[in-house]
Scaffold this active site. Structure first.
Site, short mmCIF file in Angstrom:
data_model
loop_
_atom_site.label_atom_id
_atom_site.label_comp_id
_atom_site.label_asym_id
_atom_site.label_seq_id
_atom_site.Cartn_x
_atom_site.Cartn_y
_atom_site.Cartn_z
N THR A 15 -14.05 -10.49 4.17
CA THR A 15 -14.19 -9.93 5.59
C THR A 15 -15.58 -9.69 6.12
O THR A 15 -15.78 -9.86 7.23
CB THR A 15 -13.38 -8.80 5.37
N ASP A 60 -12.32 -16.43 1.12
CA ASP A 60 -11.61 -15.38 1.22
C ASP A 60 -11.22 -15.01 -0.17
O ASP A 60 -10.84 -15.90 -0.81
CB ASP A 60 -10.28 -15.70 2.19
N SER A 61 -11.24 -13.73 -0.49
CA SER A 61 -11.02 -13.39 -1.84
C SER A 61 -9.79 -13.38 -2.31
O SER A 61 -9.33 -13.30 -3.57
CB SER A 61 -11.73 -11.78 -2.03
N THR A 94 -12.22 -7.63 0.01
CA THR A 94 -11.73 -6.48 -0.64
C THR A 94 -10.39 -6.84 -1.22
O THR A 94 -10.02 -5.91 -2.10
CB THR A 94 -11.50 -5.47 0.53
N ASP A 95 -9.50 -7.82 -1.04
CA ASP A 95 -8.26 -8.07 -1.82
C ASP A 95 -8.45 -8.15 -3.17
O ASP A 95 -7.54 -7.53 -4.01
CB ASP A 95 -7.57 -9.40 -1.16
N GLN A 266 3.05 1.42 -16.03
CA GLN A 266 3.30 1.13 -14.40
C GLN A 266 2.90 2.47 -13.67
O GLN A 266 2.74 2.32 -12.31
CB GLN A 266 4.85 0.81 -14.06
N CYS A 267 2.98 3.37 -14.17
CA CYS A 267 2.75 4.87 -13.50
C CYS A 267 1.10 4.88 -12.95
O CYS A 267 0.41 4.52 -13.64
CB CYS A 267 2.78 6.20 -14.27
#
Length: 330
Positions: A15, A60-61, A94-95, A266-267
């Site tokens: 971006t 684009d990342s 940033t993705d 997963q937490c």
């Protein structure tokens, strides 16, 4: 901690350098000219002298791959060893910024200079945007001096490359440092076997979250798809459907074939400790290795860095539980 005197600015897209097209914002070349113009318009900023390199193709990342990580690694090493750069600033979308920061942390183990990744939520030139503050903020930190290692700089904060994650999709403070528990101590030195000079190769990896209803057929299909390593996202402290004997057998069979099996929680602030519950102990008995409080990005990056070296399953498992660059010890 010496100030940088010759910096490599490595532009990969994202971006920060995007421009509007008929289809929406898209990566654009020519960012060096824009960066030099912005620096000339603000000569009061304290930044190192820098050289510029643009990777091709710019991305684009969201399209980032392991091949691109290896390309970045090669460009960074070339800048340091051939062109005498004593620091690197990598501009990235940033993705997948946190994924690249984590992966480069393991690809560049032992590199004697700091590498800082940054990007922005808005393109450079947007009034009141975060692109120039992030970029020049990172440059100013490098001008002051940073210890060798890989970092992510965003919204005024310098984060460890293996402890950063994107938490927001539309705010300038999108990235934060992981609050997952840490344990152990950091290695005093990087073993030669894992040094950045050793070549890596792409690796077939997969991530599988556990969820109610996940059955042995789905798990077996994944494990028999040619993967070399699988990261399981377990419940809580490392539990899962341990009453499903066929699912456990699928994991054991895969491990026996040489597939590396790793686990995170997963937490958002969780850590895997298999021996707390019987359900966790049963999962561990399949050959699953705890990545403790590692983030998903760090665990994947570490699997990539280790398996990509061509290490044996046992060697990979041994290094997974040892802290190499703050992924475990913080």
């Amino acid at each position: 901690m010496s100030p940088s005197r010759k910096l490599l600015v490595l532009y990969t897209g994202g971006t920060i350098g995007m421009q509007m097209t008929d289809a929406g914002l898209a990566p654009a070349s020519g960012f060096e000219v824009r960066l030099r113009a912005e620096q000339a318009a603000n000569p009061e900023r304290l930044v190192p002298d820098w050289i510029f390199r643009e990777l091709s193709p710019i991305l684009d990342s969201a399209n980032m791959t392991q091949t691109n990580w290896l390309q970045m690694r090669d460009a960074i090493v070339e800048g340091v060893e051939r062109h005498g750069c004593d620091a690197v600033l990598l501009l990235h979308g940033t993705d997948t910024l946190a994924y690249s920061a984590a992966s480069l942390s393991f690809l560049l183990l032992g590199l004697p200079v700091p590498v800082v990744l940054t990007g922005s939520m808005q393109p450079a030139g947007v009034e009141g945007g975060d692109a120039w503050p992030n970029l020049f903020g990172a440059l100013e930190r490098l001008h002051t001096g940073i210890e060798p290692g890989v970092y992510l700089y965003f919204n005024g904060h310098l984060l460890p490359g293996t402890r950063a994650g994107k938490q927001k999709s539309d705010a300038f403070d999108a990235f934060t440092e992981s609050r997952r528990p840490t344990r152990g101590t950091r290695a005093n030195s990087v073993p030669d076997a894992l040094n950045y000079r050793h070549p890596r190769r792409p690796v077939v990896l997969a991530v599988q979250p556990l969820f109610p209803g996940l059955g042995a057929p789905q798990m077996r299909a994944l494990l028999e798809s040619g993967v070399q390593g699988v990261l399981l996202e377990c419940y809580g402290s490392g539990t899962g459907p341990s009453a499903d004997a066929e699912l456990l057998k699928a994991l054991k069979d895969a491990h026996a074939r040489g597939v590396v099996l790793a686990a995170i929680s997963q937490c958002p602030e969780g850590s895997v400790e298999f021996d707390i519950y019987a359900a966790g102990s049963l999962l561990a008995s399949t050959g699953l290795v705890s990545c403790a409080g590692m983030t998903r990005e760090a665990a994947l990056g570490k699997l990539f860095g280790l398996i990509g070296l061509g290490l044996s399953q046992a060697e990979v498992e041994s290094w997974l539980v040892q802290d190499l660059c703050r992924e475990l010890a913080g």
